[in-house]
Design an enzyme around this catalytic site. Sequence first.
Site, PDB file in Angstrom:
ATOM      1  CB  SER A  88      42.689  48.223  44.720  1.00  0.00           C
ATOM      2  OG  SER A  88      41.684  47.278  44.512  1.00  0.00           O
ATOM      3  CG  ASP A 250      40.011  45.294  41.164  1.00  0.00           C
ATOM      4  OD1 ASP A 250      40.420  44.191  40.758  1.00  0.00           O
ATOM      5  OD2 ASP A 250      40.291  45.739  42.297  1.00  0.00           O
ATOM      6  CG  ASP A 252      44.312  45.131  42.513  1.00  0.00           C
ATOM      7  OD1 ASP A 252      43.139  45.469  42.249  1.00  0.00           O
ATOM      8  OD2 ASP A 252      44.656  44.762  43.655  1.00  0.00           O
ATOM      9  CG  ASP A 254      42.152  42.568  44.521  1.00  0.00           C
ATOM     10  OD1 ASP A 254      41.520  43.405  43.844  1.00  0.00           O
ATOM     11  OD2 ASP A 254      42.671  42.846  45.616  1.00  0.00           O
ATOM     12  NE  ARG A 255      37.518  45.748  45.668  1.00  0.00           N
ATOM     13  CZ  ARG A 255      36.723  46.465  46.438  1.00  0.00           C
ATOM     14  NH1 ARG A 255      35.531  46.833  45.997  1.00  0.00           N
ATOM     15  NH2 ARG A 255      37.088  46.834  47.639  1.00  0.00           N
TER      16      ARG A 255
END
Length: 312
Positions: A88, A250, A252, A254-255
């Site tokens: 992440s 971010d 990957d 997912d943020r």
Amino acid sequence: IIQTAQGLAKYLETALGEEEARKRGIVLGFDHRERGALNSRRFALLTAAVFLSRSFKVYLFGEFVATPFVPFAIRKFSAAAGVMVTASHNPKNDNGFKVYWGNACQIIPPHDEGIAATIDAELKPWEENGYDHVTDEYVRGNELCSDPLDEVADAYFETIAGMMCRHKDENSQDPVKFAYTAMHGIGHRWAKRAFEAFGHNAFAPVEAQVQPDPTFPTVAFPNPEEGKGALQLSFETAAANDCTVVLANDPDADRLAVAELAEDGSWKIFTGNETAALLGHWEWVNYKKCTAAKAEGEPATKAQTTSKGAAV
């Protein structure tokens, strides 16, 4: 990774029954993290090999994917579980193993504890001769392994546009301009496609951070939620392209961090709670308009007019 995969496979067989678990299978995704031979792709291949050795159906993405693709694919294929190999937003030397249950959510008790206990019980590698023979060709040559990338990507963007895009014809006319950074991760490709799905004009990318780079050369911590330090290049890109909103994923993807240019020239960086409140408010506004339109017998789309700012 091998021990973790063995424990997860064995736990799924115990929890769901061998036949059910193997038939439903597992979804595997990975990002671009890399330290020599120890990289996310390799870890995903090893995980796939473990599950294939137990006759599980394996949905192994062929390229870097955004983390949300894994839970989406779990739901699409009714898979037993899923794994995203990523650290992440952690520093460059880290990597991780995100596990999702069949409900497309990250594992919680009692499954996390059950998986951990089963890992401890399955520490000896099942392959007596090791896993050096595991290659991309070896894994993908198995008839139980498939690459769902194109099918999942098409379905993903079709689904989010169908659920949330209410003003596609108007979006291309909106004056708000966006700058976007993938923070050296895998998000650029998918963010670009999301903009296209919603009919938005192209964003201005932070060129130095577009390509996936596991060394993260321009940021100490590749976490957009770190604030101004992580977003400095985004602010510079926004200024150069007359953008008033910055979007940052971010590594990957997912943020999401969001910042808006204030009237005094400073940047307002929204907290996660603030961003959630804005999105929730927008959903509520459109729900009320849609409900009112239905009550009056009008097409819902006619009543859904945009307010100041970019429409979705």
